[in-house]
Design a protein around this motif. Sequence first.
Motif, PDB file in Angstrom:
ATOM      1  N   GLN A  77      73.150 -16.149 -72.941  1.00  0.00           N
ATOM      2  CA  GLN A  77      73.334 -17.453 -73.594  1.00  0.00           C
ATOM      3  C   GLN A  77      71.960 -18.045 -73.915  1.00  0.00           C
ATOM      4  OE1 GLN A  77      76.440 -18.594 -74.015  1.00  0.00           O
ATOM      5  NE2 GLN A  77      76.101 -20.652 -74.801  1.00  0.00           N
ATOM      6  N   VAL A  78      71.717 -18.275 -75.191  1.00  0.00           N
ATOM      7  CA  VAL A  78      70.451 -18.855 -75.627  1.00  0.00           C
ATOM      8  C   VAL A  78      70.510 -20.371 -75.494  1.00  0.00           C
ATOM      9  CG1 VAL A  78      68.907 -19.184 -77.575  1.00  0.00           C
ATOM     10  CG2 VAL A  78      69.981 -16.953 -77.187  1.00  0.00           C
ATOM     11  N   GLN A  79      69.435 -20.942 -75.037  1.00  0.00           N
ATOM     12  CA  GLN A  79      69.376 -22.391 -74.851  1.00  0.00           C
ATOM     13  C   GLN A  79      68.012 -22.901 -75.296  1.00  0.00           C
ATOM     14  OE1 GLN A  79      70.025 -23.540 -70.749  1.00  0.00           O
ATOM     15  NE2 GLN A  79      71.039 -25.425 -71.333  1.00  0.00           N
ATOM     16  N   LEU A  80      68.001 -24.072 -75.944  1.00  0.00           N
ATOM     17  CA  LEU A  80      66.762 -24.762 -76.306  1.00  0.00           C
ATOM     18  C   LEU A  80      66.717 -26.066 -75.508  1.00  0.00           C
ATOM     19  CD1 LEU A  80      66.649 -24.426 -80.208  1.00  0.00           C
ATOM     20  CD2 LEU A  80      65.608 -22.943 -78.502  1.00  0.00           C
ATOM     21  N   VAL A  81      65.620 -26.284 -74.815  1.00  0.00           N
ATOM     22  CA  VAL A  81      65.484 -27.489 -74.001  1.00  0.00           C
ATOM     23  C   VAL A  81      64.230 -28.244 -74.441  1.00  0.00           C
ATOM     24  CG1 VAL A  81      65.202 -28.422 -71.687  1.00  0.00           C
ATOM     25  CG2 VAL A  81      66.653 -26.420 -72.055  1.00  0.00           C
ATOM     26  N   GLU A  82      64.450 -29.492 -74.865  1.00  0.00           N
ATOM     27  CA  GLU A  82      63.350 -30.335 -75.339  1.00  0.00           C
ATOM     28  C   GLU A  82      62.876 -31.260 -74.225  1.00  0.00           C
ATOM     29  OE1 GLU A  82      65.864 -30.674 -79.442  1.00  0.00           O
ATOM     30  OE2 GLU A  82      66.352 -31.430 -77.465  1.00  0.00           O
ATOM     31  N   SER A  83      61.621 -31.690 -74.344  1.00  0.00           N
ATOM     32  CA  SER A  83      61.064 -32.674 -73.432  1.00  0.00           C
ATOM     33  C   SER A  83      59.925 -33.406 -74.144  1.00  0.00           C
ATOM     34  CB  SER A  83      60.542 -32.013 -72.154  1.00  0.00           C
ATOM     35  OG  SER A  83      59.536 -31.078 -72.450  1.00  0.00           O
ATOM     36  N   GLY A  84      59.549 -34.548 -73.583  1.00  0.00           N
ATOM     37  CA  GLY A  84      58.374 -35.254 -74.087  1.00  0.00           C
ATOM     38  C   GLY A  84      58.645 -36.529 -74.850  1.00  0.00           C
ATOM     39  N   GLY A  85      59.903 -36.864 -75.073  1.00  0.00           N
ATOM     40  CA  GLY A  85      60.185 -38.110 -75.783  1.00  0.00           C
ATOM     41  C   GLY A  85      59.911 -39.309 -74.904  1.00  0.00           C
ATOM     42  N   GLY A  86      60.034 -40.487 -75.497  1.00  0.00           N
ATOM     43  CA  GLY A  86      59.816 -41.704 -74.730  1.00  0.00           C
ATOM     44  C   GLY A  86      59.546 -42.894 -75.605  1.00  0.00           C
TER      45      GLY A  86
END
Length: 123
Positions: A1-10
Motif C-alpha cells: 500500500q503506497v502512502q504519501l505523508v505531508e508535514s510542515g504546515g502551520g
Amino acid sequence: QVQLVESGGGLVQAGGSLRLSCAASGRIFSINAMGWHRQAPGKQRELVAHVTSGGSTNYADSVRGRFTISRDNAKNTVYLQMNDLKPEDTAVYYCKARITAPQTMGVMTSDYWGQGTQVTVSS
C-alpha cells in the motif's frame, strides 16, 4: 500500500517562510513526477509546483520566485520551500506523486495524493 505523508504546515505571518515535506512509503517500484497543489476555501485545487524524476521544475506564476520545489530520490521525498508568504497563499496544500508500484499481476502506475496540510498566512 503506497502512502504519501505531508508535514510542515502551520500558521505564519506575511513575509515569513515555511517548508513542506512529503514522504512516499510502501511498496514502490519507481516515482515519476512529484508536485504540490493547493486548495483555498471556495476555490478549485490548483497546481503550485511540479518536479520531474529528472529534476525539471515548473511553478505557478503566483509563486514563481518565492517557492522552490526539490526532491530527494533516496528518501522518496519532495519538499516545498515557501518564502515571502502572502495571505493569498493560505490554503490546504496537497502532495501528489505518480508512482509505479507492484501489483498482484505485474505493476501499475497511478497518481497518489497526500492527506493535505494547512498553511495559514496572517496579514
